[in-house]
Design a protein around this motif. Structure first.
Motif, PDB file in Angstrom:
ATOM      1  N   GLN A 215       0.828  -1.206   0.000  1.00  0.00           N
ATOM      2  CA  GLN A 215       0.000   0.000   0.000  1.00  0.00           C
ATOM      3  C   GLN A 215       0.865   1.261   0.000  1.00  0.00           C
ATOM      4  N   ILE A 216       0.282   2.323  -0.494  1.00  0.00           N
ATOM      5  CA  ILE A 216       0.955   3.618  -0.433  1.00  0.00           C
ATOM      6  C   ILE A 216       0.902   4.097   1.012  1.00  0.00           C
ATOM      7  N   PRO A 217       2.038   4.406   1.612  1.00  0.00           N
ATOM      8  CA  PRO A 217       2.023   4.819   3.031  1.00  0.00           C
ATOM      9  C   PRO A 217       1.204   6.095   3.249  1.00  0.00           C
ATOM     10  N   GLN A 218       0.494   6.128   4.349  1.00  0.00           N
ATOM     11  CA  GLN A 218      -0.246   7.331   4.721  1.00  0.00           C
ATOM     12  C   GLN A 218       0.681   8.531   4.874  1.00  0.00           C
ATOM     13  N   THR A 219       1.930   8.268   5.264  1.00  0.00           N
ATOM     14  CA  THR A 219       2.866   9.356   5.525  1.00  0.00           C
ATOM     15  C   THR A 219       3.206  10.153   4.269  1.00  0.00           C
ATOM     16  N   ILE A 220       2.994   9.576   3.082  1.00  0.00           N
ATOM     17  CA  ILE A 220       3.279  10.319   1.857  1.00  0.00           C
ATOM     18  C   ILE A 220       2.385  11.556   1.780  1.00  0.00           C
ATOM     19  N   GLY A 221       1.245  11.508   2.441  1.00  0.00           N
ATOM     20  CA  GLY A 221       0.366  12.672   2.480  1.00  0.00           C
ATOM     21  C   GLY A 221       0.958  13.847   3.219  1.00  0.00           C
ATOM     22  N   SER A 222       2.078  13.629   3.922  1.00  0.00           N
ATOM     23  CA  SER A 222       2.745  14.742   4.610  1.00  0.00           C
ATOM     24  C   SER A 222       3.510  15.639   3.657  1.00  0.00           C
ATOM     25  N   LEU A 223       3.670  15.200   2.418  1.00  0.00           N
ATOM     26  CA  LEU A 223       4.416  15.981   1.435  1.00  0.00           C
ATOM     27  C   LEU A 223       3.494  17.051   0.848  1.00  0.00           C
ATOM     28  N   ALA A 224       3.102  17.974   1.678  1.00  0.00           N
ATOM     29  CA  ALA A 224       2.047  18.929   1.325  1.00  0.00           C
ATOM     30  C   ALA A 224       2.462  19.918   0.249  1.00  0.00           C
ATOM     31  N   ASN A 225       3.766  20.021  -0.050  1.00  0.00           N
ATOM     32  CA  ASN A 225       4.229  20.979  -1.052  1.00  0.00           C
ATOM     33  C   ASN A 225       4.299  20.380  -2.452  1.00  0.00           C
ATOM     34  N   LEU A 226       3.911  19.125  -2.599  1.00  0.00           N
ATOM     35  CA  LEU A 226       4.032  18.469  -3.899  1.00  0.00           C
ATOM     36  C   LEU A 226       3.196  19.168  -4.964  1.00  0.00           C
ATOM     37  N   THR A 227       3.816  19.376  -6.121  1.00  0.00           N
ATOM     38  CA  THR A 227       3.072  19.784  -7.310  1.00  0.00           C
ATOM     39  C   THR A 227       2.949  18.633  -8.302  1.00  0.00           C
ATOM     40  N   GLN A 228       3.800  17.623  -8.124  1.00  0.00           N
ATOM     41  CA  GLN A 228       3.736  16.447  -8.995  1.00  0.00           C
ATOM     42  C   GLN A 228       4.010  15.190  -8.191  1.00  0.00           C
ATOM     43  N   ILE A 229       3.155  14.167  -8.352  1.00  0.00           N
ATOM     44  CA  ILE A 229       3.411  12.837  -7.799  1.00  0.00           C
ATOM     45  C   ILE A 229       3.107  11.805  -8.880  1.00  0.00           C
ATOM     46  N   ASN A 230       4.058  10.915  -9.104  1.00  0.00           N
ATOM     47  CA  ASN A 230       3.935   9.885 -10.138  1.00  0.00           C
ATOM     48  C   ASN A 230       4.416   8.555  -9.568  1.00  0.00           C
ATOM     49  N   LEU A 231       3.463   7.650  -9.327  1.00  0.00           N
ATOM     50  CA  LEU A 231       3.773   6.303  -8.831  1.00  0.00           C
ATOM     51  C   LEU A 231       3.319   5.254  -9.837  1.00  0.00           C
ATOM     52  N   ALA A 232       3.188   5.637 -11.086  1.00  0.00           N
ATOM     53  CA  ALA A 232       2.631   4.763 -12.119  1.00  0.00           C
ATOM     54  C   ALA A 232       3.537   3.572 -12.403  1.00  0.00           C
ATOM     55  N   ARG A 233       2.898   2.532 -12.991  1.00  0.00           N
ATOM     56  CA  ARG A 233       3.592   1.343 -13.485  1.00  0.00           C
ATOM     57  C   ARG A 233       4.410   0.658 -12.389  1.00  0.00           C
ATOM     58  N   ASN A 234       3.717   0.359 -11.291  1.00  0.00           N
ATOM     59  CA  ASN A 234       4.256  -0.470 -10.221  1.00  0.00           C
ATOM     60  C   ASN A 234       3.226  -1.548  -9.907  1.00  0.00           C
ATOM     61  N   SER A 235       3.287  -2.125  -8.724  1.00  0.00           N
ATOM     62  CA  SER A 235       2.303  -3.134  -8.299  1.00  0.00           C
ATOM     63  C   SER A 235       1.705  -2.727  -6.964  1.00  0.00           C
ATOM     64  N   LEU A 236       1.434  -1.460  -6.811  1.00  0.00           N
ATOM     65  CA  LEU A 236       0.870  -0.943  -5.569  1.00  0.00           C
ATOM     66  C   LEU A 236      -0.600  -1.328  -5.449  1.00  0.00           C
ATOM     67  N   SER A 237      -1.042  -1.580  -4.226  1.00  0.00           N
ATOM     68  CA  SER A 237      -2.406  -2.059  -3.992  1.00  0.00           C
ATOM     69  C   SER A 237      -3.058  -1.243  -2.882  1.00  0.00           C
TER      70      SER A 237
ATOM     71  N   PHE B  25      -0.952  14.309 -11.249  1.00  0.00           N
ATOM     72  CA  PHE B  25      -1.279  13.202 -10.337  1.00  0.00           C
ATOM     73  C   PHE B  25      -1.404  11.929 -11.170  1.00  0.00           C
ATOM     74  N   ASP B  26      -0.396  11.046 -11.096  1.00  0.00           N
ATOM     75  CA  ASP B  26      -0.364   9.849 -11.942  1.00  0.00           C
ATOM     76  C   ASP B  26      -0.107   8.608 -11.086  1.00  0.00           C
ATOM     77  N   LEU B  27      -1.131   7.759 -10.974  1.00  0.00           N
ATOM     78  CA  LEU B  27      -1.022   6.479 -10.256  1.00  0.00           C
ATOM     79  C   LEU B  27      -1.408   5.324 -11.177  1.00  0.00           C
ATOM     80  N   SER B  28      -1.322   5.501 -12.457  1.00  0.00           N
ATOM     81  CA  SER B  28      -1.808   4.523 -13.427  1.00  0.00           C
ATOM     82  C   SER B  28      -0.997   3.231 -13.403  1.00  0.00           C
ATOM     83  N   PHE B  29      -1.617   2.174 -13.920  1.00  0.00           N
ATOM     84  CA  PHE B  29      -0.987   0.852 -14.064  1.00  0.00           C
ATOM     85  C   PHE B  29      -0.463   0.330 -12.728  1.00  0.00           C
ATOM     86  N   ASN B  30      -1.381   0.217 -11.777  1.00  0.00           N
ATOM     87  CA  ASN B  30      -1.113  -0.425 -10.497  1.00  0.00           C
ATOM     88  C   ASN B  30      -2.269  -1.377 -10.185  1.00  0.00           C
TER      89      ASN B  30
END
Length: 586
Positions: free
Chosen positions: A170-192, A208-213
């Motif tokens: 799973q994507i850690p809840q703590t990633i939500g602490s990165l409040a200054n993000l303008t871009q996040i890309n976790l695409a093409r992994n096996s995240l659930s 905001f790209d989380l495709s292909f997971n």
């Protein structure tokens, strides 16, 4: 599909112009910090095959070492950018693991290790100490394991990408602490799992790209609070539930890509609020109800894909003068649409791609008035009748033509097609005429040909060495004669289907020269003789069927021919050897 490369490029150029340029062109750069130099050399020691790191030698790492950037006043390393150039060659692929020593680069602002293909292992937990990091790109490698929750400590991050790796969990809840993000890309992994609720903190997000997971659950309504968002791609996951109506609050959004999920319900009627929208892809979901008429008011929409849902018709027959004026690509295939006739307004649009497969269209082929723009047409599985003839000859940029599953009746030898065509699918119509004459005329430029399920006659042609065919399907016709030895000239062929014809004679040994062949079906013909032993050389073959012929003798006893199902060889004269019973000894 749209790309974020311009966003990345612009941010990097901005960084370089402001942070790396010396304030005075006459000033001398300070020497490389020894602690930073040691950290870089420790990283290099765990990397192999890195020919382009040959510059990492000597004491001066600032300005002299590939990919290393230093502060012009302090000499501390602030940037490490190692990106595979757009060329091929094994020497350009870094191998190894990420060394925890990189976390000793305490003033690092930009870390980019992208496209190196064979960097493996986890992200070191110590990376969470890189408190000055604003850009972290670890893309297109073989990194694995879970995303470390400690990365949530990197609160200075503006751009964060781990796309194209093998991360799980799973994507850690703590990633939500990165409040200054303008871009996040976790695409093409096996995240659930579901999207973390803490993602609601991304108030500055633009991309905001989380495709292909393997992500699941509902798309949260807080996505409508990302008022700066211009690009969202959640495609090719397992998201379910409704498309949140709040997504229609994204006044700056340019691209929405939610295709290949399990979304249900209707397309939000408030979609007309998305005045800036360029690209909308909702295909391959479980959407129902009417296509909103308000969608037709999106003046900037140039790409529309609603295919493979259960949508009903509404707006297509609305007589509007400025109906989607920017549209260049439309795909409404495989819904519950009953268009009856091809929409008249589409005939005059400057379309590049028109896909209306299985839309219950009747009548003859539509006459487009802007033929010079068309690159792809798919009108398969409708009720279109009449003659093809020279209907497409003036489409000088046409690459893909799919008219299968209609009632077209033409002499195939009279078809005139543009030389730009690479894919031709005419299967399951009422075409007749000589298959030889047709293939001799088209196989010099077409790569994918499916003319199966028609009434074609004659024998297979002699094939030229200039052919670029990758797929050839002439099954379910009335083709006679033998398979020519010149079929070995189709050196690019990956799939060949000659099944359900009246082809006779022996299978030529020369077919064993089709080194790229993955799929072969010659079943239900009148073939005789043996299956050539040389077929054992077909190392890429994954499927083969020889059933219902008059073949005899031993099946090639190498993989995969000796482990194909028995059904692949059934109903022949006297085939033997694995997977069939052993051959009798004379």
């Amino acid at each position: 599909m749209p790309s974020n490369s311009l966003f990345i490029l612009s941010s990097l150029l901005l960084f370089h112009s402001s942070a790396l340029s010396p304030p005075n062109s006459m000033a001398e750069s300070p020497p490389c910090n020894e602690e930073d130099r040691a950290a870089l050399l420790s990283f290099k020691s765990g990397i192999f095959g890195a020919d382009f790191l040959s510059s990492w030698a000597g004491s001066e790492c600032c300005g002299a070492w590939e990919g290393v950037g230093c502060h012009p006043l302090t000499g501390r390393v602030i940037s490490l950018q190692l990106q595979n150039p757009q060329t091929t060659g094994p020497s350009l692929h870094l191998k190894g693991t990420l060394s925890p020593s990189l976390s000793n680069l305490q003033f690092l602002r930009v870390l980019i290790l992208s496209g190196m293909k064979q960097i493996k292992g986890p992200i070191p937990e110590s990376f969470s100490r890189l408190s000055h990091l604003t850009q972290l790109y670890l893309e297109n490698n073989m990194l694995e394991g879970p995303i470390p929750p400690s990365l949530g400590n990197l609160t200075s991050l503006i751009a964060f990408s781990l796309s194209g790796n093998h991360f799980q969990g799973q994507i850690p809840q703590t990633i939500g602490s990165l409040a200054n993000l303008t871009q996040i890309n976790l695409a093409r992994n096996s995240l659930s799992g579901a999207l973390p609720s803490t993602f609601k903190n991304f108030q500055n997000l633009q991309s905001f790209d989380l495709s292909f997971n393997l992500l699941s659950g509902e798309i949260p309504g807080f996505i409508g609070q990302f008022h700066s968002l211009t690009y969202v791609d959640l495609s090719n996951n397992q998201f379910s539930g409704l498309i949140p109506p709040s997504i229609c609050n994204l006044s700056h959004i340019l691209d929405i890509i939610l295709s290949n999920n399990k979304l249900t319900g209707q397309i939000p009627s408030q979609i007309h609020n998305l005045k800036s929208l360029n690209y909308l892809s909702l295909g391959s979901n479980l959407l129902t109800g009417p296509i909103p008429e308000s969608l037709s008011t999106l003046q900037n929409l140039w790409y529309l894909n609603l295919s493979k849902n259960s949508l009903l018709i509404r707006f297509l027959d609305v007589p509007l003068a400025n109906f989607l004026p920017s549209l260049i690509s439309i795909d409404l295939s495989y819904n519950h649409l009953h268009l009856d006739a091809f929409p008249g307004w589409l005939k005059g649009e400057k379309l590049r791609e028109v896909n209306l497969a299985s839309c219950k269209i009747r009548g003859t082929l539509p006459v487009f008035t802007q033929t010079e723009y068309l690159t792809a047409i798919d009108l398969s599985n409708n009720n279109i009748s009449g003659n093809i003839g020279n209907h497409f000859i003036n489409m000088k940029n046409l690459q893909i033509l799919k008219l299968s599953g209609n009632q077209l009746r033409s002499n195939i030898t009279e078809l005139l097609l543009p030389d730009t065509l690479s894919t031709l699918d005419l299967h399951s119509n009422r075409l007749y005429g000589s298959v030889s004459d047709f293939l001799q005329k088209t196989s010099r430029f077409v790569k994918f040909v499916d003319i199966s399920g028609n009434k074609l006659t004659g024998s297979m042609p002699e094939f030229s060495k200039k052919s670029t065919l990758k797929l050839l399907d002439v099954s379910k016709n009335a083709i006679t004669g033998q398979i020519p030895s010149s079929i070995s000239n189709l050196i690019a062929l990956e799939r060949l289907d000659l099944s359900r014809n009246e082809i006779n004679g022996a299978i030529p040994d020369a077919m064993s020269e089709l080194a790229r062949l993955q799929w072969l079906d010659v079943s239900c013909n009148n073939l005789t003789g043996r299956i050539p032993a040389a077929f054992s050389a077909l190392g890429r073959i994954r499927h083969a069927s020889f059933r219902a012929n008059g073949l005899c003798g031993q099946i090639p006893q190498g993989r995969p021919f000796n482990i194909f199902p028995v059904a692949a060889y059934a109903h022949n004269k006297c085939l033997c050897g694995q997977p069939l019973p052993p051959c009798e000894k004379l």
